[in-house]
Design a protein around this motif. Structure first.
Motif, short mmCIF file in Angstrom:
data_model
loop_
_atom_site.label_atom_id
_atom_site.label_comp_id
_atom_site.label_asym_id
_atom_site.label_seq_id
_atom_site.Cartn_x
_atom_site.Cartn_y
_atom_site.Cartn_z
N VAL A 1 0.83 -1.20 0.00
CA VAL A 1 0.00 0.00 0.00
C VAL A 1 0.87 1.26 0.00
O VAL A 1 0.51 2.28 -0.61
CB VAL A 1 -1.00 -0.02 1.18
N ALA A 2 2.06 1.20 0.64
CA ALA A 2 2.94 2.37 0.69
C ALA A 2 3.40 2.74 -0.72
O ALA A 2 3.44 3.92 -1.09
CB ALA A 2 4.14 2.08 1.57
N ASP B 1 -18.54 -0.65 16.08
CA ASP B 1 -17.37 -1.11 16.83
C ASP B 1 -17.71 -2.27 17.76
O ASP B 1 -16.93 -3.21 17.90
CB ASP B 1 -16.76 0.06 17.63
N GLU C 1 -2.28 -8.24 19.59
CA GLU C 1 -3.28 -7.16 19.59
C GLU C 1 -3.37 -6.48 18.22
O GLU C 1 -4.45 -6.15 17.75
CB GLU C 1 -2.92 -6.15 20.70
N ARG C 2 -2.21 -6.32 17.59
CA ARG C 2 -2.18 -5.67 16.28
C ARG C 2 -3.02 -6.44 15.25
O ARG C 2 -3.80 -5.89 14.51
CB ARG C 2 -0.72 -5.58 15.83
N ARG D 1 -10.64 -6.60 13.50
CA ARG D 1 -11.78 -5.75 13.87
C ARG D 1 -12.06 -4.72 12.77
O ARG D 1 -13.20 -4.45 12.42
CB ARG D 1 -11.52 -5.04 15.20
N ASP D 2 -10.98 -4.17 12.21
CA ASP D 2 -11.11 -3.22 11.10
C ASP D 2 -11.83 -3.85 9.91
O ASP D 2 -12.71 -3.23 9.30
CB ASP D 2 -9.70 -2.79 10.63
#
Lengths: 557, 341
Positions: free
Chosen positions: B64-65, B237, B259-260, B266-267
């Motif tokens: 994406v970058a 959310d 967590e990441r 979740r996104d």
């Protein structure tokens, strides 16, 4: 009205003296018919009237049994009979009659006719009232959200011409110079300077009193109306050959000059031009409409003055476009917390002076909003001043600190100041001095991220603040990023901060990328982290030594 | 007049590949100097190159970058072209161009802006992701004849609705632009826009063809709906977190996620609900099924097995339950499509 009549017990058209026993039920029938408020006419299969009741005699006139129903004096009834229609609805002798046919056994039919004059009158008045209310609501609704003066002006004159006149003009006073008029003619809106002194519109602008001129000729209309409203007083010399849109059969028109008054002040004139004169009800409607137009135009005028002042302030306080710096690629992102004002307490600046070369700065003023934004202007002015002296960066910060102490002792700022020097081999030397600001991050071309640690006091708070200076070399493709705490302290729904970790992680993915793209990316990541939460002011500035293989930027000043 | 040949196209794509702004500007300005009209450079050089960039990203060849850096360079090229353009003699009206709040792809709108400018319109471009309040301010300050609203993906249609309402409040007609408004812009008019265009030339043609002077706010109360898309957006959310939780319980491998990784999951589920809400807003399940098909393709090239997406949607469906009946029905259509492939 039918209920005003008393029932007439007389049998109709029948001689008295027949056998009472046989006549009993028939008399009773007739009494019943006569008691009805509606007119009833019994017609046989051949179209001959057999019986009528009292109301029918009153309402439909001389309609006797034994005569053809088509002899009726009531034209709408005759017409319905002739066309074989089962009902009618029309005027007769100043009354409104509604009739319908009910089929009876043996080919007979009963026509029941009602006088609805009063009901219809009420309905018409109600409809008319509703139409007026709807038109006025439309004026308010359409204009209320339009705060741009020229647009509100155009829209108002168009609405007026569409609904109330053949041609319309709205004249407004201006702060400087003569008044100006928006004219709607043949569906097009044009702006004209005027009306000149001596015209009717100019007179009403002064007097603030409504004027109504019926049946005036072309010459008089020209003297009354603002320029552009009649075919021969349009500006631009050449008159169009189109006939006067408003001329009546005898060539005369009605001109209505309505003052636009708000809080007792006449701010303009609404001019209407039409062939037919206006009646009193129309005049009331036009007055109401003019009130709404005046309110909307006054609000827009007020907004325009403030918007112009705000735009000037904004232009002064928003970051200027980044310059071209030799050997260096720059990029930045900026976002104010107050979306409405679009300015905030964060700022960045890149400037050149013969004494200092290329300087860059990024800072954050305590507080938010316009007050903070105005203070950023003072910080940037102080930076422009020190740029004209040949001083080390730490001493520049010292001078900025003192200048800010004099300017305003209630506010302070954090500030990162740097100097860029292209080394000729594609590398760039960066000197940095911190005024209590967050440590910059160095993004190496291959993705390592290093924090540039340094100490220093905030500026604008203490008279004897101390600052430290460091230097780094950016090899081709390396970049240095300055940012404000609006970036790192952005919190998501669970109150987790984006933090330096988030920043380092998202930076690493953009190693070697143009700083403009990287700053944009960081801004996006912060906004994504925030979700629907409100954000603080955000500023990011990146400086990069051009990556290997890229042509260097053009020469600087 | 010179045509845009393969050499120029290759040189331009090469410059994008290296995020080399100087080289990219040189190619485009070279064409301009050789007499190629700006609209032809925009639609014949930059737009095809950007499609290629998008394809590189969709097939996983570029991260994406890299895609973003290339797009940024094209953005700068458009700005550089704009600086070199003469002011057209024909003066038309004023257009304010904005990207829908949440829309970060600004290149399409910027290019459309340059086409309109070349046609004689005065254009104010507000940049990526314009907040509705910000748009309203500009409308009051500039009094434009039209608002151009760019939206590349339909999950932003609820935001587009808010912005169209803001424009209508100021009686300004809206020209919707971009694929986000659906095939042939089918969802634009339902949201209150006056017209739709796919790109800059389309926008110029639409504005030239009987564009109304005003589009006042509609009279009367807004049409009633069941408000389910609003509730869905509010619960986004919570639903995403609950879905990922259920997913982790069902997948042994997911217990190792950090967590990441969970935040990314979740996104992803959050985006599924965004598309669901948009499909409800315009009352068209096809909006959602097209999204699942596209999502499946993107995940496949990135090595994410389809059952993960399917499992995610199934867990979400479970959670929606009886509280979100319309959402459940639309989601089921998307799931059916995922299972049959």
């Amino acid at each position: 009205m039918t209920d005003a009549r008393s029932p007439d017990p007389r049998p109709s058209g029948q001689g008295p003296g027949r056998a009472a026993a046989a006549e009993g039920p028939r008399l009773l029938d007739q009494a019943l018919l006569d008691a009805l408020g509606e007119a009833v006419v019994l017609v046989d299969a051949a179209g001959t009237v057999r019986r009528v009741n009292a109301s029918a005699r009153e309402l439909l006139g001389d309609l006797r049994p034994g005569r053809p129903a088509s002899d009726s004096a009531v034209a709408v009834f005759r017409q319905a009979l002739g066309e074989g229609r089962p009902d009618f609805d029309g005027d007769h002798g100043g009354r409104r009659l509604v009739g319908r046919r009910a089929a009876l056994p043996g080919g007979h039919a009963a026509w029941v006719v009602r006088d609805v004059t009063v009901e219809r009158g009420r309905e018409d008045a109600l409809l008319e009232e509703r139409r007026r209310a709807r038109f006025l609501a439309r004026t308010s609704r359409t204009l209320s959200g339009v705060l741009h003066l020229r647009r509100a002006w155009t829209l108002a004159v168009r609405l007026t011409a569409d609904e109330l006149a053949d041609g319309a003009g709205i004249t407004l006073r201006r702060e400087h110079g003569p008044p100006e008029t928006a004219v709607c003619r043949h569906g097009e809106v044009r702006f004209e300077i005027g009306p000149p002194r001596g015209t009717g519109a100019a007179r009403v602008l002064d007097s603030g009193r409504l004027e109504r001129h019926d049946a005036v000729g072309a010459v008089m209309a020209r003297r009354l109306c603002p320029p552009g409203m009649t075919s021969d007083n349009a500006s631009g010399g050449a008159c169009d050959d189109a006939a006067e849109p408003a001329a009546s059969a005898d060539g005369t028109v009605t001109v209505l000059l309505v003052p636009l008054t708000v809080h007792g002040t006449c701010l303009g004139v609404l001019t209407l031009l039409r062939a037919r004169p206006y009646d009193d009800r129309e005049l009331d409607l036009i007055r109401d409409h003019a009130d709404r137009v005046a309110l909307a135009l006054d609000a827009a005028r007020l907004h325009q003055g403030r918007a112009a002042a705000a735009a000037t302030l904004r232009a002064e306080l928003l970051p200027a476009p980044l310059p071209e710096v030799p050997g260096v690629r720059l990029g930045a992102a900026y976002r104010a917390a107050a979306e409405g004002s679009m300015i905030g307490g964060d700022f960045y600046q890149v400037l050149y002076s013969p004494h200092q070369g290329w300087l860059f700065a990024l800072g954050d003023v305590c507080g938010k909003g316009v007050g903070a934004a105005v203070y950023t202007g003072q910080v940037r002015q102080a930076l422009r001043t020190v740029a004209d002296f040949d001083l080390p960066l730490t001493e520049c910060l010292d001078v900025v600190n003192r200048m800010l102490l004099i300017a305003d002792d209630s506010r302070f700022a954090t500030l990162m100041l740097g100097r860029l020097s292209a080394l000729g081999d594609g590398a760039v030397r960066v000197e940095l001095a911190s005024g209590g600001h967050l440590p910059p991050l160095l993004l190496r071309r291959h993705g390592q991220v290093e924090e540039v640690e340094m100490s220093g006091s905030i500026v604008g708070a203490l008279p004897d603040a101390e600052f430290e200076q460091v230097a780094r070399t950016l090899d081709p493709g390396d970049a240095l990023y300055l940012y404000t705490d609006g970036v790192t302290e952005a919190r998501d729904a669970a109150r987790r901060m984006y933090g330096t970790e988030g920043l380092r992680r998202d930076l690493a993915a953009y190693a070697g990328a143009p700083p403009g793209a990287t700053a944009e990316h960081l801004d996006r990541m912060v906004m994504r982290h925030l979700g629907p939460n409100e954000h603080d002011d955000i500023a990011i500035l990146g400086v990069q030594a051009w990556p290997p293989g890229h042509r260097l930027g053009e020469d600087g000043p | 007049m010179t045509a845009i040949d393969a050499t120029a196209a290759d040189a331009y794509l090469d410059a994008l590949t290296h995020a080399d702004e100087t080289a990219a500007v040189a190619v485009a300005v070279g064409l301009l100097d050789a007499g190629v009209p700006v609209a032809a450079i925009l639609t014949g050089l930059i737009a095809p190159a950007q499609r290629q960039v998008g394809e590189h990203w969709a097939t996983g060849r570029w991260n994406v970058a890299r895609e973003h850096a290339a797009t940024h360079v094209s953005d700068r090229v458009v700005a550089a072209l704009a600086l070199r353009l003469p002011r057209p003699d024909r003066r038309r009206g004023r257009v304010v161009l904005a990207c829908v709040s949440g829309e970060w792809h600004e290149l399409a709108a910027r290019m459309a802006g340059e086409v309109l400018r070349a046609e004689g319109w005065t254009v104010a471009f507000l940049g990526a992701s314009t907040p509705a309040a910000h748009l309203a301010n500009y409308l009051h300050d500039l009094g434009p004849d039209a608002v151009g609203l760019s939206c590349s993906l339909p999950d932003l249609l609820p935001a587009a609705q808010t912005m169209i309402d803001a424009a209508r409040q100021a009686s300004v007609p809206v020209l919707a632009g971009g694929a986000g408004f659906g095939p042939d812009g089918r969802w634009a008019l339902a949201l209150g826009a006056t017209g739709w265009a796919a790109d800059g030339p389309g926008a110029a043609a639409r504005l030239a063809a009987g564009w109304p002077a005003f589009a006042p706010p509609p009279l009367g109360p807004p049409p009633r709906d069941d408000g389910e898309h609003v509730r869905l957006a509010e619960e986004r959310d919570r639903l995403a977190a609950g879905t990922v939780e259920a997913l982790v319980e069902g997948l042994p491998a997911a217990k190792e996620y950090d967590e990441r990784r969970l935040a990314c999951a979740r996104d992803d589920i959050g985006r599924v609900t965004d598309f669901l809400a948009a499909a409800l807003l315009v009352d068209d399940p096809e909006l959602f099924t097209a999204f699942t098909a596209w999502q499946a393709r993107v995940m496949a090239v990135r090595g994410v097995p389809r059952p993960v997406l399917t499992a995610g949607c199934e867990a979400l469906a479970e959670l929606l339950g009886a509280d979100f009946p319309r959402s459940g029905r639309v989601l089921a259509q998307g799931l059916a499509l995922l299972r049959e492939r």
